[in-house]
Enzyme design. Sequence first.
Site, PDB file in Angstrom:
ATOM      1  N   ASP A  71     -82.179  58.039 -77.220  1.00  0.00           N
ATOM      2  CA  ASP A  71     -81.341  57.026 -77.868  1.00  0.00           C
ATOM      3  C   ASP A  71     -81.624  56.942 -79.372  1.00  0.00           C
ATOM      4  O   ASP A  71     -82.745  57.181 -79.813  1.00  0.00           O
ATOM      5  CB  ASP A  71     -81.595  55.657 -77.207  1.00  0.00           C
ATOM      6  CG  ASP A  71     -80.492  54.659 -77.527  1.00  0.00           C
ATOM      7  OD1 ASP A  71     -79.393  55.086 -77.961  1.00  0.00           O
ATOM      8  OD2 ASP A  71     -80.723  53.450 -77.347  1.00  0.00           O
TER       9      ASP A  71
ATOM     10  N   GLY B  96     -76.908  57.758 -83.228  1.00  0.00           N
ATOM     11  CA  GLY B  96     -75.923  57.152 -84.118  1.00  0.00           C
ATOM     12  C   GLY B  96     -76.599  56.483 -85.307  1.00  0.00           C
ATOM     13  O   GLY B  96     -76.149  56.626 -86.459  1.00  0.00           O
ATOM     14  N   ARG B  97     -77.680  55.768 -85.032  1.00  0.00           N
ATOM     15  CA  ARG B  97     -78.390  55.091 -86.121  1.00  0.00           C
ATOM     16  C   ARG B  97     -79.046  56.091 -87.059  1.00  0.00           C
ATOM     17  O   ARG B  97     -79.093  55.888 -88.269  1.00  0.00           O
ATOM     18  CB  ARG B  97     -79.441  54.124 -85.535  1.00  0.00           C
ATOM     19  CG  ARG B  97     -78.833  52.788 -85.111  1.00  0.00           C
ATOM     20  CD  ARG B  97     -79.742  52.026 -84.189  1.00  0.00           C
ATOM     21  NE  ARG B  97     -79.684  52.574 -82.826  1.00  0.00           N
ATOM     22  CZ  ARG B  97     -80.489  52.201 -81.846  1.00  0.00           C
ATOM     23  NH1 ARG B  97     -81.434  51.306 -82.070  1.00  0.00           N
ATOM     24  NH2 ARG B  97     -80.346  52.725 -80.648  1.00  0.00           N
TER      25      ARG B  97
ATOM     26  N   ASN C 137     -70.982  55.210 -71.219  1.00  0.00           N
ATOM     27  CA  ASN C 137     -70.616  55.909 -72.459  1.00  0.00           C
ATOM     28  C   ASN C 137     -69.140  56.313 -72.494  1.00  0.00           C
ATOM     29  O   ASN C 137     -68.603  56.640 -73.552  1.00  0.00           O
ATOM     30  CB  ASN C 137     -71.503  57.147 -72.688  1.00  0.00           C
ATOM     31  CG  ASN C 137     -72.928  56.825 -73.086  1.00  0.00           C
ATOM     32  OD1 ASN C 137     -73.847  57.588 -72.810  1.00  0.00           O
ATOM     33  ND2 ASN C 137     -73.137  55.680 -73.741  1.00  0.00           N
TER      34      ASN C 137
ATOM     35  N   ARG D  46     -84.746  48.764 -72.820  1.00  0.00           N
ATOM     36  CA  ARG D  46     -84.000  48.555 -71.574  1.00  0.00           C
ATOM     37  C   ARG D  46     -83.780  49.901 -70.892  1.00  0.00           C
ATOM     38  O   ARG D  46     -83.993  50.959 -71.474  1.00  0.00           O
ATOM     39  CB  ARG D  46     -82.679  47.834 -71.828  1.00  0.00           C
ATOM     40  CG  ARG D  46     -81.789  48.519 -72.838  1.00  0.00           C
ATOM     41  CD  ARG D  46     -80.428  47.818 -72.985  1.00  0.00           C
ATOM     42  NE  ARG D  46     -79.714  48.341 -74.149  1.00  0.00           N
ATOM     43  CZ  ARG D  46     -79.753  47.798 -75.366  1.00  0.00           C
ATOM     44  NH1 ARG D  46     -80.425  46.687 -75.570  1.00  0.00           N
ATOM     45  NH2 ARG D  46     -79.106  48.349 -76.379  1.00  0.00           N
TER      46      ARG D  46
HETATM   47  C1  IPE Z   1     -78.169  55.179 -72.932  1.00  0.00           C
HETATM   48  O1  IPE Z   1     -78.010  54.956 -74.290  1.00  0.00           O
HETATM   49  C2  IPE Z   1     -77.401  56.399 -72.515  1.00  0.00           C
HETATM   50  C3  IPE Z   1     -77.883  57.675 -73.035  1.00  0.00           C
HETATM   51  C4  IPE Z   1     -78.936  57.847 -73.769  1.00  0.00           C
HETATM   52  C5  IPE Z   1     -77.110  58.823 -72.646  1.00  0.00           C
HETATM   53  P1  IPE Z   1     -76.900  53.934 -74.812  1.00  0.00           P
HETATM   54  O2  IPE Z   1     -77.059  53.866 -76.280  1.00  0.00           O
HETATM   55  O3  IPE Z   1     -75.575  54.319 -74.295  1.00  0.00           O
HETATM   56  O4  IPE Z   1     -77.335  52.573 -74.092  1.00  0.00           O
HETATM   57  P2  IPE Z   1     -77.131  51.062 -74.535  1.00  0.00           P
HETATM   58  O5  IPE Z   1     -75.676  50.888 -74.797  1.00  0.00           O
HETATM   59  O6  IPE Z   1     -77.954  50.846 -75.753  1.00  0.00           O
HETATM   60  O7  IPE Z   1     -77.649  50.282 -73.371  1.00  0.00           O
HETATM   61  C1  IPE Z   2     -77.854  58.357 -77.760  1.00  0.00           C
HETATM   62  O1  IPE Z   2     -77.657  57.951 -79.073  1.00  0.00           O
HETATM   63  C2  IPE Z   2     -76.924  59.458 -77.351  1.00  0.00           C
HETATM   64  C3  IPE Z   2     -75.901  59.061 -76.368  1.00  0.00           C
HETATM   65  C4  IPE Z   2     -75.816  57.893 -75.808  1.00  0.00           C
HETATM   66  C5  IPE Z   2     -74.933  60.062 -76.007  1.00  0.00           C
HETATM   67  P1  IPE Z   2     -76.582  56.850 -79.412  1.00  0.00           P
HETATM   68  O2  IPE Z   2     -75.270  57.501 -79.639  1.00  0.00           O
HETATM   69  O3  IPE Z   2     -76.580  55.776 -78.380  1.00  0.00           O
HETATM   70  O4  IPE Z   2     -77.144  56.279 -80.793  1.00  0.00           O
HETATM   71  P2  IPE Z   2     -77.251  54.771 -81.226  1.00  0.00           P
HETATM   72  O5  IPE Z   2     -77.938  54.019 -80.128  1.00  0.00           O
HETATM   73  O6  IPE Z   2     -75.859  54.299 -81.450  1.00  0.00           O
HETATM   74  O7  IPE Z   2     -78.064  54.798 -82.491  1.00  0.00           O
HETATM   75 MG    MG Z   3     -77.634  54.079 -78.127  1.00  0.00          MG
END
Ligand code: IPE
Ligand code: IPE
Ligand code: MG
Length: 261
Positions: A35, A38-39, A83, A209
Amino acid sequence: MDEFQAIEPRHAAEHELWDQLDHGSLPQHIAIIMDGNGRWAAQRGLPRIAGHREGLGALQDVMDVGYELNIPYLTIYAFSQENWNRPATEIRLLMALLEQYLEKERQRFHDRHVRFLPIGRLEQLPGPARALVAEVAEETSHYSTRTMAVALSYGGRAEIIDAVQQLAVEVQMGSLTPDQIDEALFEQYLTTWGLPDPDLLIRTSGETRISNFLPWQIAYTELYFTRTLWPDFRRAETLLALLDYQKRERRYGRVPQSVSS
Ligand code: IPE
Ligand code: IPE
Ligand code: MG
């Protein structure tokens, strides 16, 4: 940069961590919620997909460490059921990245004798990604020493419901009686059947979580949370997680070892 480059020589700091590891008490199964992509991208003014792409480099590093340490099972959360609620463009790019990753990685699976095991509602994946996932799974299915399970369109509750429905059908057909349903039997209906439960679950990015990842399987798993964003979770970070795991005492409800001995 090429995130698929060969294993790098170990740096000095990494050497120190490596020396501290007890090779006799490594986890056999590591599960990872990757995780923070994106950030990571947002911090650099880049589009989110740049974070996902960089995250593949982190995945390569963790896989290399697991390989070097002979850790037989790795399960990664690549795409959750939830997702699907992301913007269509991000989903499309993630699926394209999955295909690129598999095309590049499949030879390494063979070189290292890694079984690629997709888990989740794979039928929900778009056609080309679904076909490639099935192909790579099929062509690596005979490898038995190492498994990389990849959760795609995965939801833990959905997995449990799917299992319950199959069991209900068996009971209805008379091939099973309700009292025969115990934990061992139930597990046979999960997509992770045959894998030991994870010993260690790592989640990056500071979120503490589970996000619907392996709820049944992690009942007694050691949890490790780090603020490090997934693209920055490299070799040294992996070793730090393993060292932290080795400090834990897994009691399973018993009294501490120091008391019992
Ligand atoms: C969990 O991350 C799913 C994956 C890493 C594939 P998310 O970023 O989707 O989860 P939440 O929304 O923070 O719970
Ligand atoms: C995890 O990184 C990758 C996937 C859930 C596919 P995120 O895309 O959730 O990145 P953040 O949490 O927005 O930073
Ligand atoms: Mg995430």
